[in-house]
Design a protein around this motif. Structure first.
Motif, PDB file in Angstrom:
ATOM      1  N   GLU A 204      10.831  32.115  -9.162  1.00 39.50           N
ATOM      2  CA  GLU A 204       9.718  32.767  -8.469  1.00 39.50           C
ATOM      3  C   GLU A 204       8.640  33.187  -9.464  1.00 39.50           C
ATOM      4  N   ARG A 205       9.046  33.801 -10.557  1.00 42.41           N
ATOM      5  CA  ARG A 205       8.072  34.269 -11.546  1.00 42.41           C
ATOM      6  C   ARG A 205       7.382  33.096 -12.242  1.00 42.41           C
ATOM      7  N   GLN A 208       4.728  31.919  -9.913  1.00 43.33           N
ATOM      8  CA  GLN A 208       3.624  32.878  -9.875  1.00 43.33           C
ATOM      9  C   GLN A 208       2.703  32.695 -11.081  1.00 43.33           C
ATOM     10  N   ARG A 209       3.306  32.507 -12.253  1.00 44.84           N
ATOM     11  CA  ARG A 209       2.476  32.281 -13.446  1.00 44.84           C
ATOM     12  C   ARG A 209       1.656  31.005 -13.290  1.00 44.84           C
ATOM     13  N   SER A 212      -1.260  31.565 -10.875  1.00 42.91           N
ATOM     14  CA  SER A 212      -2.358  32.367 -11.427  1.00 42.91           C
ATOM     15  C   SER A 212      -3.303  31.531 -12.271  1.00 42.91           C
ATOM     16  N   GLY A 271       7.635  31.037  -4.556  1.00 41.46           N
ATOM     17  CA  GLY A 271       6.199  31.108  -4.770  1.00 41.46           C
ATOM     18  C   GLY A 271       5.449  31.854  -3.693  1.00 41.46           C
ATOM     19  N   SER A 273       6.212  35.193  -2.773  1.00 44.44           N
ATOM     20  CA  SER A 273       6.599  36.606  -2.822  1.00 44.44           C
ATOM     21  C   SER A 273       5.439  37.530  -2.471  1.00 44.44           C
ATOM     22  N   GLU A 274       4.195  37.073  -2.652  1.00 42.99           N
ATOM     23  CA  GLU A 274       3.055  37.896  -2.298  1.00 42.99           C
ATOM     24  C   GLU A 274       2.893  38.021  -0.793  1.00 42.99           C
TER      25      GLU A 274
END
Length: 361
Positions: A204-205, A208-209, A212, A271, A273-274
């Motif tokens: 997930e992280r 996210q990176r 971005s 991807g 989580s937001e």
């Protein structure tokens, strides 16, 4: 195209030459067979080699010359124009053949690069990993597209054999890039994290990176559906499965029973989580010796026949004992059955992964 159709196309230049001769002999002098003789080398150009195309071109010019000689009373200007037309078209056919062969060479080079990229991103796993029999397949929807956003990976770790099958949203190079990121993050996290939940958090992280760094819609809408699974190394007859918005895997037991491993707590893809947050929970399921765990992407479940009926892997595979045949035979049969269901035309890529516990542990 059927085998008969392919043979007919290969024989078409000869058929045109013969048809031209028959047409000329059976019609009055004012009719010409030049269109038949002109078409023969043009048809041969993309189908034959340069030497074979040259033979057809020469045959067309000779046939036209013979026809003009045979009809000696024909208008000289008309005969000259027809002969020149056939000669010019024959020369053009040789040029077309050269261009086609150069394009084929470039396409072959691109295919080689694509195959090398696929081997780098999705290497064929070993037949046995951590004592498990393993088989994998990647089937592209388009014959010339060897890689896309579907992914799989298998890794022997201190916590057991861990695997992932996923499908990145979108197509093209961006999907391939995201697939590389997911696989890389999985291989690192699978070695370091003590639980599947922690592995999913690392993925997930990583996404996210990646998001971005992107602009536009991909920054907010990029996601990857995935199933993560773990088969512990201690002989514990169970598997753990964590599903993030992906088609449910199947567990085929050695007694012929087939179970669809639907998650107890449905979750959004990686991807996202937001959009919503929740704690990941892996489901544990009994996995007797000889069982086969089958994972696949939605290219399988969304394959449709001529009546728009979706393919149902659980229903199609039920009723057959796969334990003795093994994961390779299972994937071969599944890919062939999907092709039969769709008539050979699929709209999406398919990634498939199957692992089997030894029959005796």
């Amino acid at each position: 195209m059927s085998p008969f159709g392919r043979r007919l196309v290969c024989w078409l230049p000869l058929i045109l030459l013969v048809a031209g001769l028959i047409f000329d002999s059976g019609t009055p002098d004012r009719y010409t067979a030049a269109p038949f003789f002109s078409a023969a080398p043009l048809v041969a150009a993309p189908l034959y080699s340069l030497s074979s195309t040259a033979v057809v071109a020469a045959a067309a010019v000779i046939a036209e010359t013979w026809v003009v000689t045979y009809h000696g009373g024909r208008d000289a200007n008309q005969s000259f124009t027809e002969g020149l037309t056939v000669l010019v078209v024959a020369v053009l056919a040789l040029g077309i053949n050269r261009v086609v062969r150069m394009s084929d060479a470039r396409l072959a080079s691109v295919r080689d690069v694509a195959e090398a990229a696929q081997r780098a991103v999705l290497p064929t796993p070993a037949e046995r990993i951590g004592g498990l029999a393993v088989a994998a397949r990647y089937v592209a929807a388009q014959a010339d597209a060897r890689i896309g956003g579907d992914l799989y990976a298998v890794q022997d770790t201190p916590y057991g054999v861990r695997l992932i099958v996923g499908d990145v949203r979108g197509k093209g190079l961006e999907a391939v890039e995201a697939a590389v990121i997911v696989i890389g993050a999985f291989r690192e996290a699978a070695e370091q994290e003590a639980s599947l939940e922690a592995v999913a958090g690392r993925l997930e992280r990583a996404l996210q990176r990646e998001g971005s760094r992107r602009e536009g819609l991909d920054q907010f809408e990029g996601f990857t559906t995935a199933v993560l699974a773990e088969l512990p190394p201690d002989g514990h007859a169970a598997i753990r499965v964590l599903n993030r918005g992906h088609p449910a895997p199947l567990l085929l037991a050695p007694d012929g029973e087939l179970r669809e491993l639907t998650p107890r707590s449905p979750a959004l893809p990686l991807g996202m989580s937001e959009v919503a947050g929740w704690p990941d929970r892996a489901d544990e399921t009994a996995c007797p010796a000889g069982s086969i765990l089958l994972l696949f992407t939605d290219g399988v479940t969304e394959a449709r026949d001529a009546d728009n009926v979706f393919y149902e892997p659980a229903r199609r595979l039920r009723g057959r004992v796969w334990a003795c045949e093994g994961p390779e035979a299972l994937l071969d049969a599944l890919v062939a059955d999907v092709a039969a269901h769709t008539g050979g035309e699929t709209a999406d890529d398919m990634a498939l992964l199957a692992v089997q516990r030894p029959l005796k542990e």
